[in-house]
Write a protein that holds these residues in place. Structure first.
Motif, short mmCIF file in Angstrom:
data_model
loop_
_atom_site.label_atom_id
_atom_site.label_comp_id
_atom_site.label_asym_id
_atom_site.label_seq_id
_atom_site.Cartn_x
_atom_site.Cartn_y
_atom_site.Cartn_z
N TRP A 19 0.85 -1.20 0.00
CA TRP A 19 0.00 0.00 0.00
C TRP A 19 0.88 1.24 0.00
O TRP A 19 0.67 2.18 -0.74
N GLN A 20 1.92 1.23 0.81
CA GLN A 20 2.80 2.39 0.91
C GLN A 20 3.62 2.60 -0.36
O GLN A 20 4.03 3.70 -0.65
N LEU A 24 -2.12 -1.49 -4.20
CA LEU A 24 -2.93 -2.35 -3.35
C LEU A 24 -2.72 -3.77 -3.88
O LEU A 24 -2.91 -4.02 -5.07
N ASP A 37 -11.86 -1.81 0.73
CA ASP A 37 -10.64 -1.00 0.63
C ASP A 37 -10.85 0.19 -0.29
O ASP A 37 -10.46 1.32 0.02
N LEU A 38 -11.46 -0.06 -1.46
CA LEU A 38 -11.68 1.01 -2.42
C LEU A 38 -12.65 2.05 -1.87
O LEU A 38 -12.48 3.25 -2.11
N ARG A 40 -12.94 2.96 1.23
CA ARG A 40 -12.17 3.82 2.14
C ARG A 40 -11.28 4.77 1.35
O ARG A 40 -11.14 5.94 1.68
N TYR A 41 -10.67 4.25 0.29
CA TYR A 41 -9.74 5.07 -0.48
C TYR A 41 -10.47 6.16 -1.26
O TYR A 41 -10.03 7.31 -1.28
N PHE A 42 -11.59 5.81 -1.90
CA PHE A 42 -12.32 6.77 -2.73
C PHE A 42 -13.18 7.73 -1.90
O PHE A 42 -13.55 8.79 -2.37
N ILE A 63 -2.28 2.58 -7.16
CA ILE A 63 -3.13 3.65 -6.65
C ILE A 63 -3.07 4.80 -7.65
O ILE A 63 -2.00 5.29 -8.00
N GLU A 66 -9.64 7.20 -9.61
CA GLU A 66 -10.64 6.15 -9.42
C GLU A 66 -10.97 5.41 -10.72
O GLU A 66 -10.99 4.17 -10.74
#
Length: 93
Positions: A19-20, A24, A37-38, A40-42, A63, A66
Motif C-alpha cells: 500500500w505504501q 494495493l 478497501d476502495l 475507504r480510499y475513494f 493507486i 478512481e
C-alpha cells in the motif's frame, strides 16, 4: 510450530507495505474485501452485487485516479463496473 505462521505473517507484512509503495496487493481476496478497501480510499461506497460476491481477486492495483483503478480491477477479475449516483457497484460479467 512448523513455521507456517511465520510465512503467513511475512506475506501480510509484504502486502501492508505494498500500500505504501503505491499499490494495493490482493492474493485470492474476496471481491468484498477489495470493495471495502476502495470505499475507504475513494471516500464513497463501492458495493458488490450479490452475484459477484463469490469472486476472488488476485491483483496488484496501482493507486491512481478512481476510473483507472476500477478499469484495472475489471481487467483482473470477471466483473463490470456500474455507477449509481456517487456509488460504484461491482457486478459479475
Amino acid at each position: 510450530g512448523d513455521g507456517s505462521a511465520g510465512t503467513v505473517e511475512q506475506v501480510e507484512a509484504a502486502d501492508a507495505f505494498a500500500w505504501q509503495d503505491g499499490n494495493l496487493v490482493y492474493k485470492n481476496m474476496p471481491l468484498g474485501v477489495v470493495a471495502a478497501d476502495l470505499s475507504r480510499y475513494f471516500g464513497h461506497s463501492v458495493r458488490v452485487d450479490a452475484a459477484a460476491a463469490s469472486i476472488h481477486v488476485t491483483a496488484v492495483l496501482q493507486i491512481d485516479v478512481e476510473s483507472n483503478m476500477l478499469r484495472r480491477l475489471a481487467q483482473f477479475a470477471p466483473i463490470s463496473v456500474q455507477f449509481s449516483g456517487n456509488d460504484v457497484i461491482l457486478t459479475a460479467r
